[in-house]
Design an enzyme around this catalytic site. Structure first.
Site, PDB file in Angstrom:
ATOM      1  N   THR A  83       0.812  -1.221   0.000  1.00 51.56           N
ATOM      2  CA  THR A  83       0.000   0.000   0.000  1.00 51.56           C
ATOM      3  C   THR A  83       0.843   1.269   0.000  1.00 51.56           C
ATOM      4  O   THR A  83       1.967   1.276   0.528  1.00 51.56           O
ATOM      5  CB  THR A  83      -0.906   0.001   1.253  1.00 51.56           C
ATOM      6  OG1 THR A  83      -1.493   1.293   1.415  1.00 51.56           O
ATOM      7  CG2 THR A  83      -0.121  -0.291   2.516  1.00 51.56           C
ATOM      8  N   TYR A  93      -1.320   0.242  10.124  1.00 55.45           N
ATOM      9  CA  TYR A  93      -1.636  -0.500   8.890  1.00 55.45           C
ATOM     10  C   TYR A  93      -0.444  -0.451   7.933  1.00 55.45           C
ATOM     11  O   TYR A  93       0.056  -1.492   7.480  1.00 55.45           O
ATOM     12  CB  TYR A  93      -2.890   0.117   8.250  1.00 55.45           C
ATOM     13  CG  TYR A  93      -3.123  -0.322   6.829  1.00 55.45           C
ATOM     14  CD1 TYR A  93      -3.270  -1.660   6.507  1.00 55.45           C
ATOM     15  CD2 TYR A  93      -3.201   0.627   5.797  1.00 55.45           C
ATOM     16  CE1 TYR A  93      -3.476  -2.050   5.198  1.00 55.45           C
ATOM     17  CE2 TYR A  93      -3.415   0.244   4.493  1.00 55.45           C
ATOM     18  CZ  TYR A  93      -3.553  -1.096   4.186  1.00 55.45           C
ATOM     19  OH  TYR A  93      -3.748  -1.487   2.894  1.00 55.45           O
TER      20      TYR A  93
END
Ligand code: UDP
Length: 328
Positions: A118, A142
């Site tokens: 990501t 995350y």
């Protein structure tokens, strides 16, 4: 014999679109999913194996049964806000689970591995246009968990010859234009589906998280990329690995940034309806600007995004939204 690909998270948003693309490319996608956030109804393009990545015996059984030629690893926890409140869930659910999967793949001799990473691994870089060479400095758990898995892949490449393609996604949006699969989370936290719910009266209003960012209109800027274009990139990544071209990292974005307010305006135009909004506080962990400046996937993989203009992404999401989602 047709080649099988193990798709973790194949019952989820991006994984289900990848399964459709794999099937269209002549592979059999074998979904491995614990249905914690995925949907059984989304598994339409190949066999389903229910299981948890933390269950090594179950993973070994699945590798032995299907003898996949590669793994596509989508299964993950992916909510920035949640990761800030409960980082342990992310370190266990993403990092430990991925370690188990990587070890099982190596033990089974399945050494072509595609990983969903990501742009959240970059953190907040003050408006820098991001590419594969940009320093990674995550500002939320995350992103930190995803970066740790990237590091893990590099270590297993050295020790076990694991060949990996890492895709760093920007903001994934849209849905299968045939509305066979689409984005459906419960609870929903993502901008575009929340906005479509608000337009449709399913929620009172969309809250804009922060209007005081250092951007032209004060709201966060993101680079939105169509889920089907992303799925196509995965098939190209698989072919890249199977052709022996070696491990690589690719950013997957459209290269264009849109503010939250611009996405709202475009959604109003596409649906021809007003978007009820309220202005709220910043969401902890959000970077002001995340935009890809990479052309590596186009250059090396021959990736040609076809549906990643904002209007098409919102129109496809709207069509899927009107089709009703899963479990309704
Ligand atoms: N966002 C917002 N209101 C919402 C959900 C999201 O303003 O109810 C903003 C969020 O702050 C971010 C952008 O929309 O700038 C995209 O957020 P999303 O959760 O869709 O994806 P993320 O960037 O976290 O992967």
């Amino acid at each position: 014999m047709t080649d099988h690909v193990l798709v973790t998270g194949g019952a989820g948003y991006i994984g289900s679109h990848a399964c459709k693309a794999l099937k269209a490319a002549g592979y059999v996608p074998v979904t491995f999913d614990n249905l914690s956030t995925g949907w059984r109804e989304a598994v339409k393009f190949g066999p389903f194996e229910e299981g948890c990545l933390t269950d090594r015996a179950r993973l070994d059984e699945v590798f032995a049964r299907w003898k996949p030629v590669a793994v596509m690893h989508f299964a993950a926890l992916s909510l920035v806000g949640e990761s800030m409140k409960d980082p342990g869930k992310y370190w266990r659910g993403n990092v430990l689970a991925s370690l188990n999967l990587i070890e099982a793949a190596c033990a089974a001799g399945c050494l072509d591995f595609i990983f969903s990473s990501t742009c959240a691994t970059y953190g907040d870089q003050d408006g820098v246009i991001l590419d594969e060479t940009t320093r990674q400095a995550p500002i939320n758990a995350y992103g930190a968990s995803k970066r740790a898995i990237e590091d893990m892949l590099a270590d297993f490449a050295g020790s076990h010859g694991l060949r990996h393609v890492i895709f760093r996604y920007f903001n994934v949006a849209g849905a299968d234009p045939e509305a066979e699969v689409g984005e459906f989370h419960q609870p929903e936290t993502h901008l575009i589906p929340l906005m479509l719910d608000a337009i449709d009266g399913k929620r009172p209003a969309l809250t804009i998280f922060g209007t005081d960012y250092p951007t032209p209109d004060g709201t966060c800027i993101r680079d939105y990329v169509h889920v089907c274009d992303l799925a196509d990139a995965h098939v190209l990544g698989l072919e890249w690995l199977r052709a022996g071209k070696g491990s690589s990292v690719f950013c997957l974005g459209s290269g264009k940034g849109f503010s939250v307010r611009e996405v709202i305006d475009q959604s109003a135009a596409v649906t021809n309806r007003a978007v009820p909004i309220t202005e709220g506080a910043r969401r902890p962990g959000d970077a002001a600007v995340l935009v890809s400046g990479s052309t590596r996937a186009e250059r090396d993989l021959g990736w040609r995004p076809k549906r990643s203009d904002l209007r098409t992404m919102i129109a496809d999401a709207w069509r899927w939204h009107q089709a009703g989602g899963y479990g309704r």
